[in-house]
Design a protein around this motif. Sequence first.
Motif, short mmCIF file in Angstrom:
data_model
loop_
_atom_site.label_atom_id
_atom_site.label_comp_id
_atom_site.label_asym_id
_atom_site.label_seq_id
_atom_site.Cartn_x
_atom_site.Cartn_y
_atom_site.Cartn_z
N TYR A 1 8.11 20.49 86.66
CA TYR A 1 9.45 20.10 87.09
C TYR A 1 10.47 21.16 86.72
N LEU A 2 10.24 21.85 85.61
CA LEU A 2 11.20 22.86 85.17
C LEU A 2 11.16 24.11 86.05
N GLY A 3 10.15 24.18 86.93
CA GLY A 3 10.09 25.30 87.86
C GLY A 3 10.72 24.99 89.20
N LYS A 4 11.12 23.73 89.41
CA LYS A 4 11.70 23.35 90.70
C LYS A 4 13.10 23.94 90.85
N MET B 1 15.93 23.02 92.29
CA MET B 1 17.14 22.26 92.03
C MET B 1 17.24 21.78 90.58
N ILE B 2 16.13 21.72 89.86
CA ILE B 2 16.20 21.45 88.42
C ILE B 2 16.88 22.63 87.74
N SER C 1 21.95 23.62 85.78
CA SER C 1 22.79 24.47 84.93
C SER C 1 23.84 25.22 85.75
N ALA C 2 23.45 25.65 86.95
CA ALA C 2 24.41 26.37 87.80
C ALA C 2 25.55 25.45 88.22
N VAL D 1 14.67 16.55 82.18
CA VAL D 1 15.84 16.54 83.05
C VAL D 1 17.06 16.02 82.29
N LEU D 2 16.87 14.94 81.51
CA LEU D 2 17.96 14.38 80.73
C LEU D 2 18.54 15.42 79.76
#
Length: 508
Positions: free
Chosen positions: A182-185, A187-188, A192-193, A247-248
């Motif tokens: 998930y951390l490679g997706k 929009m995840i 931060s952006a 994600v949280l």
Amino acid sequence: MNEMNQKKVLFTIFGATGDLAQRKLYPSLFRLYRTGSLAESFAVIGTARRPWTDETYRDIVKETIAYLNPTEQEAVEFASHFYYQAHDVNDTHHYDTLKILANKLDEQYQLEGNLLFYLAMSPNFFGTIVSHLESQGMLSSDGYHRVIIEKPFGTDFETANKLNDEITSVFSENEIYRIDHYLGKEMIQNISAIRFANNIFESMWNNRYIDNIQITIAENLGVEDRGGYYDKSGALKDMVQNHILQVLSLLAMEPPVAFSEKEIRAEKIKALEAVRIYTPEEVKENFVRGQYDTGLLNQESYTGYRQEPGVDEESETETFVAGKFTIDNFRWSGVPFYVRTGKRLTEKGTRINIVFKQVPINLFKSEVGKKCEQPTLEPNILTIYIQPTEGFSLSLNGKEVGPSFDMLPIQMAYRNSTETMENTPEAYEKLLLDALNGDGTNFTHWHEVAQSWRIVDVIRQTWDENTPEFPNYPAGSMGPDAAFELLKKDGFKWIWTPDQWYRDRNLL
């Protein structure tokens, strides 16, 4: 890509014949090859129990990348870098043979001793593998030595801690890459952006302006052929402990001093440490679980979880979780973080809804001169779409066209085009490149894993002491009634309700 950016490395994949390697790893390595990150100076050793030859292995690799439409020459040249070693992870002598092959390939491809091990196997074997890598001298080369490990990282804090001790006795923390795809997706990483590059949001990213935050990871499929594995895991461990809490942490963390691995990691850990660890009574108040039954959606019928292959016919494993996390710090005090995830829901989709507080006074009445007891304004909502579409939207209140001053919700939206999404690097491709670059920003640090287990263990232990009334939601719905009551009692509601469209047409 110039030669300076081409990676010199020997990959050793334990579990090379498995589903993960074939569906994700080989296509991702091919994309890196095609873009030039990998060129001539790389090699892959695949190890597993099956007695394959190099030729068999290369044929399988070519099959896994066929959908990417390589030329015949491209496929052959890429596959020529792959070598197979039949291997029993418990047999010490097999590591000696592996070392001989590794040394030969290091010299042949001029890899400068750079070694990356990918453990695509059950965590039961992680300790055995890393201890043999050390004892048989496979980590004595001059280059870097890194290891990528897949989830599940333990089954609770105690097992995770034991596993971590085994791995860190051989590899240092900065050599360990705990992968969470998930951390490679795209929009995840965009969270931060959106936060830190836009003052309109960062200035309001706190309890003064935000009412609640909702994270939904919905799957429309059932357990498929993973029933045997899933029945021992469940949605809490499979999704909440890792993906959802990661994600949280990105949503809740304080702005880092610099956008670097060290600073981002420090803030994520602080955010997780601020998540309240509930008492058993608080678990019962704030978390609900579900298991899907037979269901009918859009004239298609679905089997219940207990009838799925490999599942105990009296299984008490949850296929759905909804809950409220509380973060005890100045920024988030009083703001509930609602999460839900489940299988056999109405639609597949991962999205985040940031629900902003209403204006203090609604100046606009539904009729001039008359009091309106219920406000006609909808809350402003920032939605981040993770999958299957990628993008974000912001809902606003505008005036409806006409003589009255009735409010109408309008949406400002941006979605990545199909062409952009097709050309976006896949999550595993990005994460493999990060590991090659020695960048652990989008991987999970041990302190994050440990705190996530501490949070989840209390929920699991509370549930294990009570017998659930399963099944409790029909396949095709968005979960049990209790998941909707959870928000309703706080005066809120789930923002994403794809089931409503089907209910309105009597299709659910």
